[in-house]
Design an enzyme around this catalytic site. Structure first.
Site, PDB file in Angstrom:
ATOM      1  CE1 TYR A 130      30.041  48.932  18.841  1.00 46.57           C
ATOM      2  CE2 TYR A 130      31.099  46.780  18.824  1.00 46.57           C
ATOM      3  CZ  TYR A 130      29.957  47.556  18.805  1.00 46.57           C
ATOM      4  OH  TYR A 130      28.736  46.961  18.756  1.00 46.57           O
ATOM      5  NE  ARG A 183      19.771  43.604  23.671  1.00 48.48           N
ATOM      6  CZ  ARG A 183      21.073  43.426  23.405  1.00 48.48           C
ATOM      7  NH1 ARG A 183      21.912  43.112  24.357  1.00 48.48           N
ATOM      8  NH2 ARG A 183      21.524  43.569  22.169  1.00 48.48           N
ATOM      9  CE  LYS A 201      27.507  47.356  16.621  1.00 52.75           C
ATOM     10  NZ  LYS A 201      27.581  45.945  16.390  1.00 52.75           N
ATOM     11  CD  GLU A 273      24.119  47.332  16.812  1.00 52.07           C
ATOM     12  OE1 GLU A 273      24.587  46.539  17.648  1.00 52.07           O
ATOM     13  OE2 GLU A 273      24.146  47.131  15.594  1.00 52.07           O
ATOM     14  CG  ASP A 274      22.889  47.530  21.479  1.00 53.32           C
ATOM     15  OD1 ASP A 274      23.012  46.339  21.135  1.00 53.32           O
ATOM     16  OD2 ASP A 274      23.849  48.209  21.877  1.00 53.32           O
ATOM     17  CG  ASP A 296      25.811  43.756  14.441  1.00 53.71           C
ATOM     18  OD1 ASP A 296      26.195  42.913  13.610  1.00 53.71           O
ATOM     19  OD2 ASP A 296      26.554  44.250  15.298  1.00 53.71           O
ATOM     20  CG  ASP A 297      22.044  43.607  18.945  1.00 50.88           C
ATOM     21  OD1 ASP A 297      23.188  43.801  19.362  1.00 50.88           O
ATOM     22  OD2 ASP A 297      21.248  44.539  18.707  1.00 50.88           O
ATOM     23  CG  ASN A 438      30.581  42.520  23.943  1.00 53.04           C
ATOM     24  OD1 ASN A 438      31.669  42.053  24.235  1.00 53.04           O
ATOM     25  ND2 ASN A 438      30.049  42.393  22.743  1.00 53.04           N
TER      26      ASN A 438
END
Length: 582
Positions: A130, A183, A201, A273-274, A296-297, A438
């Site tokens: 990860y 993203r 993930k 996610e993203d 999650d973000d 990150n």
């Protein structure tokens, strides 16, 4: 297939009511299992099936029974010995991406050994599978691509998404992690190559949260990319076109969400996610009332940061409402964390959320978010526009607002300069600094910088890992506000309770459960998060609290409620130990 007798009823609601076709949930039960139950697997086929392959761990009797004689060298190596050898090999690689590729190869070859390795060496291997290494893997996904993992749904599949979902071999899917690659971490638009994120993930859902591998489905939705470098790359694996937007995008996503529900039912967890900010907020708002969805973000990051703040109160003193918060970054993560902090304050004090928001200030690319800017702000920033004169520089905002907590979610590295950290240290005896962006290259500052510039007084946490740092004879261990603390246990709690919707109170419950795992021993080292070595125990506790909240809110469908939710969560966790095939 034997299912362990009274130990587990595979057709009951264990792990959320999904039948355990492969017997993965009863992996700890000592009983013979035959890989023939689902399809005839023997000899050559068996050792090429990652779910059942044990490499050189097949016993003499298994080699006779399954026609393996001559297909393997004569030596028999236990799983522990295989693990030792694999870790030795991984440590020979100096380049993190090589370790990542070796781990992905192992996952494709021997699933149980992959998860055993990850669980037993979590602190060493988490940064490999990860963040930060997964970021580089996504950037180079076209070059390192070997065999597809997960499902790719592109604009070419419009009108046929349900058929595409049926092409996936597993019917009992419990968790889907989906991205459109716009993203990826702080790296921007990586298009189809963002698949590394859902794959990474979900490997953590299994290793850290115990959700069995066959219940996990990584998906990338490919609507094109605006990254010209990728469009010009001859090895790029995705659609060679600019991103679809507006109605075309919305229709594809709507078809996807409908098809998932139709194919897998009401209780499948869909983790976004993203996605880019505008789509992330829109999708969460649009589908949270009709699907079991989690971003999650926005929500995972918020929950893990809130847990760190609750734990840090033991070091800082006071309650959350006594502190002032300043964020650099007002996107998904920043506004999501800010809202959850305000919710937790309301829960503790009974004050209206609007009043609590006034203690939280956000800085975006144009400066401090203030009332005079309200007309030009995106909708998700408007609640954070407070009365104040305009301030453009972060250091000036620190001096004006005088925050006790500084949180970076900007996705831009080196923004917490010496001047900024020194300003925080001049205002506070123990400034709490969280550089959350990150991967490591995008962190707002390093652990060394935070400790040095604050003369060893800062309490520091980051999104990606930093090594311990010695300052004036004292060793500081930086905390890691990693979403991996929250989402695996959170997902397990939703699955084990058979939850049909996600509620904000579940996120608060997860934060409080994580904060409660930080001990005095951890506080003495300046830690505001527990070590990852006990992550499965932490995940079981988070799952129990989330499940309890689901039952309390009437959102759980697995009835009756188990008496001991922690033990029940632990009993549902996948165990990667090898099984006997006799």
């Amino acid at each position: 297939m034997m299912n362990g007798g009274d130990f587990v009823d595979n057709k009951s609601a264990v792990a959320g009511g999904v039948e355990d076709v492969y017997g993965e949930d009863v992996a700890t039960v000592e009983q013979p299992v035959t890989p023939w139950t689902v399809s005839v697997a023997s000899g050559y086929t068996l050792i090429r099936d990652p779910r059942h392959n044990k490499g050189l761990a097949f016993t003499e009797k298994e080699r006779d029974a399954h026609y393996l004689r001559g297909l393997l060298p004569p030596a028999i190596l236990s799983q522990e010995l295989q693990e030792k050898r694999m870790m030795h090999n991984l440590r020979q690689y100096e380049v993190p991406l090589q370790r990542y590729m070796a781990m992905m190869d192992l996952q494709e070859r021997n699933e149980r050994l992959f998860y055993k390795l990850l669980i037993d060496n979590v602190e060493e291997l988490l940064p490999v599978v990860y963040t930060p290494t997964v970021g580089e893997a996504c950037q180079k996904y076209g070059s390192i691509f070997r065999r597809p993992q997960g499902l790719y749904i592109s604009l070419k599949e419009k009108g046929k998404i349900l058929e595409v979902l049926k092409n996936w071999p597993e019917r009992s899917v419990q968790v889907i992690v989906v991205t459109d690659g716009e993203r990826i971490l702080g790296l921007g638009d990586l298009g189809c190559q963002g698949m590394g994120i859902p794959v990474g993930k979900l490997s953590l859902y299994t290793a850290l949260g115990g959700v069995r591998p066959s219940a996990c489905l990584p998906i990338t939705i490919d609507v094109g990319t605006n990254n010209q470098k990728l469009l010009n790359d001859e090895f790029y694996t995705g659609l060679r076109q600019r991103r679809a937007t507006g109605q075309e995008y919305d229709e594809l996503l709507h078809e996807f969400m409908s098809a998932v529900k139709q194919n897998y039912g009401e209780k499948v967890l869909i983790q976004f996610e993203d996605f880019a900010n505008h789509n992330a907020f829109e999708l969460l708002a649009r589908y949270s009332s009709s699907h079991l969805v989690f971003n999650d973000d926005i929500q995972g990051t918020a929950s893990v940061v809130l847990a760190g703040l609750i734990a840090a109160l033991k070091l800082l003193g006071g309650t959350l409402a006594d502190h002032r918060f300043l964020f650099l970054g007002a996107g998904e993560a920043g506004t999501g964390i800010a809202e959850l902090i305000a919710l937790e304050m309301s829960k503790r004090t009974g004050n209206p959320i609007e009043e609590n928001r006034k203690k939280i200030w956000l800085v975006d690319s144009k400066g401090l978010i203030v009332e005079s800017r309200k007309q030009s702000l995106q909708h998700f920033k408007k609640p954070w526009a407070h009365e104040h004169e305009p301030v453009t520089k972060l250091v000036d905002a620190v001096k004006a607002i005088k925050p006790t907590v500084l949180i970076g979610t900007s996705g831009v590295g080196k923004q917490f300069t010496k001047e900024v950290v020194e300003a925080m240290a001049s205002i506070n005896e123990k400034p709490l600094i969280m550089a959350l962006s990150n991967p490591t290259s995008q962190a707002e500052c390093t652990a060394e910088e935070a400790y040095t510039w604050s003369e060893g007084r800062a309490i520091f946490a980051s999104g990606s890992p930093f090594d311990p740092f010695e300052y004036n004879g004292k060793v500081f261990v930086p905390g890691q506000a990693n979403n991996a603390y929250i989402f695996p246990g959170f997902g397990l709690g939703l699955i084990t309770s058979g939850a049909i919707r996600v509620h904000d109170d579940m996120l608060l419950a997860a934060s409080e459960a994580l904060a409660s795992q930080v001990t005095e021993e951890h506080f003495e080292k300046g830690l505001i998060y527990p070590p990852f070595t006990s992550i499965r125990k932490i995940s079981a506790n988070i799952a129990a609290k989330v499940a309890a909240k689901a039952y309390e809110l009437g959102l759980a469908s697995h009835l009756p409620q188990p008496k001991d939710l922690v033990k029940y969560a632990e009993s549902c966790m996948y165990n990667p130990g090898y099984r006997s095939y006799l």
